[in-house]
Design a protein around this motif. Structure first.
Motif, PDB file in Angstrom:
ATOM      1  N   GLN A  65       9.750  10.447   2.915  1.00  0.00           N
ATOM      2  CA  GLN A  65       8.359  10.125   3.235  1.00  0.00           C
ATOM      3  C   GLN A  65       8.185   8.614   3.375  1.00  0.00           C
ATOM      4  O   GLN A  65       7.474   8.146   4.270  1.00  0.00           O
ATOM      5  CB  GLN A  65       7.426  10.655   2.144  1.00  0.00           C
ATOM      6  CG  GLN A  65       7.324  12.156   2.087  1.00  0.00           C
ATOM      7  CD  GLN A  65       6.586  12.628   0.841  1.00  0.00           C
ATOM      8  OE1 GLN A  65       6.786  12.102  -0.258  1.00  0.00           O
ATOM      9  NE2 GLN A  65       5.730  13.630   1.015  1.00  0.00           N
ATOM     10  N   LEU A  66       8.836   7.857   2.494  1.00  0.00           N
ATOM     11  CA  LEU A  66       8.770   6.399   2.556  1.00  0.00           C
ATOM     12  C   LEU A  66       9.327   5.904   3.888  1.00  0.00           C
ATOM     13  O   LEU A  66       8.722   5.052   4.546  1.00  0.00           O
ATOM     14  CB  LEU A  66       9.534   5.778   1.382  1.00  0.00           C
ATOM     15  CG  LEU A  66       9.626   4.259   1.344  1.00  0.00           C
ATOM     16  CD1 LEU A  66       8.247   3.621   1.268  1.00  0.00           C
ATOM     17  CD2 LEU A  66      10.485   3.807   0.168  1.00  0.00           C
ATOM     18  N   ALA A 103       0.830  -1.205   0.000  1.00  0.00           N
ATOM     19  CA  ALA A 103       0.000   0.000   0.000  1.00  0.00           C
ATOM     20  C   ALA A 103       0.866   1.258   0.000  1.00  0.00           C
ATOM     21  O   ALA A 103       0.597   2.220  -0.730  1.00  0.00           O
ATOM     22  CB  ALA A 103      -0.935   0.000   1.205  1.00  0.00           C
ATOM     23  N   ILE A 104       1.929   1.242   0.778  1.00  0.00           N
ATOM     24  CA  ILE A 104       2.836   2.385   0.827  1.00  0.00           C
ATOM     25  C   ILE A 104       3.536   2.584  -0.513  1.00  0.00           C
ATOM     26  O   ILE A 104       3.701   3.708  -0.983  1.00  0.00           O
ATOM     27  CB  ILE A 104       3.870   2.195   1.970  1.00  0.00           C
ATOM     28  CG1 ILE A 104       3.190   2.335   3.326  1.00  0.00           C
ATOM     29  CG2 ILE A 104       5.015   3.194   1.834  1.00  0.00           C
ATOM     30  CD1 ILE A 104       4.058   1.909   4.496  1.00  0.00           C
ATOM     31  N   SER A 105       3.929   1.490  -1.158  1.00  0.00           N
ATOM     32  CA  SER A 105       4.669   1.595  -2.429  1.00  0.00           C
ATOM     33  C   SER A 105       3.828   2.224  -3.534  1.00  0.00           C
ATOM     34  O   SER A 105       4.368   2.789  -4.483  1.00  0.00           O
ATOM     35  CB  SER A 105       5.178   0.222  -2.870  1.00  0.00           C
ATOM     36  OG  SER A 105       4.122  -0.582  -3.354  1.00  0.00           O
ATOM     37  N   GLU A 106       2.513   2.150  -3.408  1.00  0.00           N
ATOM     38  CA  GLU A 106       1.622   2.711  -4.421  1.00  0.00           C
ATOM     39  C   GLU A 106       1.458   4.222  -4.291  1.00  0.00           C
ATOM     40  O   GLU A 106       0.875   4.861  -5.161  1.00  0.00           O
ATOM     41  CB  GLU A 106       0.258   2.022  -4.337  1.00  0.00           C
ATOM     42  CG  GLU A 106       0.329   0.554  -4.699  1.00  0.00           C
ATOM     43  CD  GLU A 106      -0.954  -0.206  -4.438  1.00  0.00           C
ATOM     44  OE1 GLU A 106      -1.846   0.328  -3.747  1.00  0.00           O
ATOM     45  OE2 GLU A 106      -1.055  -1.345  -4.911  1.00  0.00           O
ATOM     46  N   LYS A 107       2.005   4.806  -3.227  1.00  0.00           N
ATOM     47  CA  LYS A 107       1.838   6.241  -2.980  1.00  0.00           C
ATOM     48  C   LYS A 107       2.869   7.111  -3.694  1.00  0.00           C
ATOM     49  O   LYS A 107       2.763   8.331  -3.641  1.00  0.00           O
ATOM     50  CB  LYS A 107       1.901   6.524  -1.480  1.00  0.00           C
ATOM     51  CG  LYS A 107       0.759   5.926  -0.689  1.00  0.00           C
ATOM     52  CD  LYS A 107       0.898   6.278   0.778  1.00  0.00           C
ATOM     53  CE  LYS A 107      -0.205   5.701   1.621  1.00  0.00           C
ATOM     54  NZ  LYS A 107      -0.071   6.065   3.040  1.00  0.00           N
ATOM     55  N   ASN A 108       3.896   6.518  -4.307  1.00  0.00           N
ATOM     56  CA  ASN A 108       4.949   7.282  -4.989  1.00  0.00           C
ATOM     57  C   ASN A 108       5.550   8.360  -4.080  1.00  0.00           C
ATOM     58  O   ASN A 108       5.579   9.539  -4.423  1.00  0.00           O
ATOM     59  CB  ASN A 108       4.424   7.906  -6.288  1.00  0.00           C
ATOM     60  CG  ASN A 108       4.057   6.847  -7.301  1.00  0.00           C
ATOM     61  OD1 ASN A 108       4.752   5.845  -7.433  1.00  0.00           O
ATOM     62  ND2 ASN A 108       2.963   7.060  -8.011  1.00  0.00           N
ATOM     63  N   LEU A 109       6.034   7.949  -2.932  1.00  0.00           N
ATOM     64  CA  LEU A 109       6.580   8.856  -1.939  1.00  0.00           C
ATOM     65  C   LEU A 109       8.063   9.120  -2.177  1.00  0.00           C
ATOM     66  O   LEU A 109       8.756   8.312  -2.788  1.00  0.00           O
ATOM     67  CB  LEU A 109       6.415   8.251  -0.541  1.00  0.00           C
ATOM     68  CG  LEU A 109       4.996   7.907  -0.096  1.00  0.00           C
ATOM     69  CD1 LEU A 109       5.030   7.159   1.220  1.00  0.00           C
ATOM     70  CD2 LEU A 109       4.159   9.172   0.031  1.00  0.00           C
ATOM     71  N   GLU A 140       6.837   6.531   6.647  1.00  0.00           N
ATOM     72  CA  GLU A 140       5.720   5.574   6.565  1.00  0.00           C
ATOM     73  C   GLU A 140       6.144   4.204   7.101  1.00  0.00           C
ATOM     74  O   GLU A 140       5.394   3.547   7.815  1.00  0.00           O
ATOM     75  CB  GLU A 140       5.243   5.424   5.115  1.00  0.00           C
ATOM     76  CG  GLU A 140       4.520   6.644   4.585  1.00  0.00           C
ATOM     77  CD  GLU A 140       3.047   6.663   4.950  1.00  0.00           C
ATOM     78  OE1 GLU A 140       2.464   5.610   5.220  1.00  0.00           O
ATOM     79  OE2 GLU A 140       2.473   7.766   4.946  1.00  0.00           O
TER      80      GLU A 140
END
Length: 155
Positions: free
Chosen positions: A144-145, A134-140, A148
């Motif tokens: 920011q990554l 889910a985090i990887s889909e945010k393009n952070l 998270e």
């Protein structure tokens, strides 16, 4: 997102993470390696992954030296001894985090006790991989990554 899971011997926890990540998500490209690989995957890792429906084909214990060209976005150590080691310089651009996981292959006890330990570890990894996906889909950004991932309990 390219993820490299590292455990000292690369025979149990990092192998479980690799298989779960590659089977559970089309978003993660995962590999696993060890700083001092033993050269064989623990047989119970393969047994319990297969029983849970994960693909175990091609899983092998290998050195992190074999991944110089992999260029992972994220390096995740899964055992405390690997977390304390210095990663090779070719991972210097990768974000590094630690997911402390107990080693189910070291449990002494009945077959039922061992199965429960493996299933518990697999369930924990499934939860973390789901959150990571889910985090990887945010393009952070990398910062920011990292924030998270810290919120997941990774360090």
């Amino acid at each position: 997102m390219k993820v490299l899971y590292i455990c000292t011997h690369n025979r149990c926890r990092s192998i479980l993470c690799e298989a779960i990540s590659n089977t559970s998500s089309g978003k993660l490209q995962a590999r696993s390696a060890g700083s001092q690989p033993v050269g064989e995957v623990h047989p119970l890792s393969l047994k319990y992954l297969a029983q849970k429906g994960y693909n175990v084909e091609g899983l092998k214990s290998q050195s992190w030296d074999e991944f110089e060209d992999f260029e992972p976005d994220l390096v995740i150590t899964v055992c405390d001894s690997a977390a304390g080691e210095s990663c090779p310089l070719y991972f210097s651009k990768s974000l590094k985090v630690h997911w402390g996981l107990e080693d189910p292959s070291k449990l002494e006890g009945s077959e039922q006790d061992k199965a429960e330990a493996f299933y518990h570890t697999i369930e924990l990894i499934e939860q973390r991989v789901s959150a990571l996906t889910a985090i990887s889909e945010k393009n952070l950004s990398q910062e920011q990554l990292k924030n998270e991932l810290l919120s997941l309990g990774a360090s």
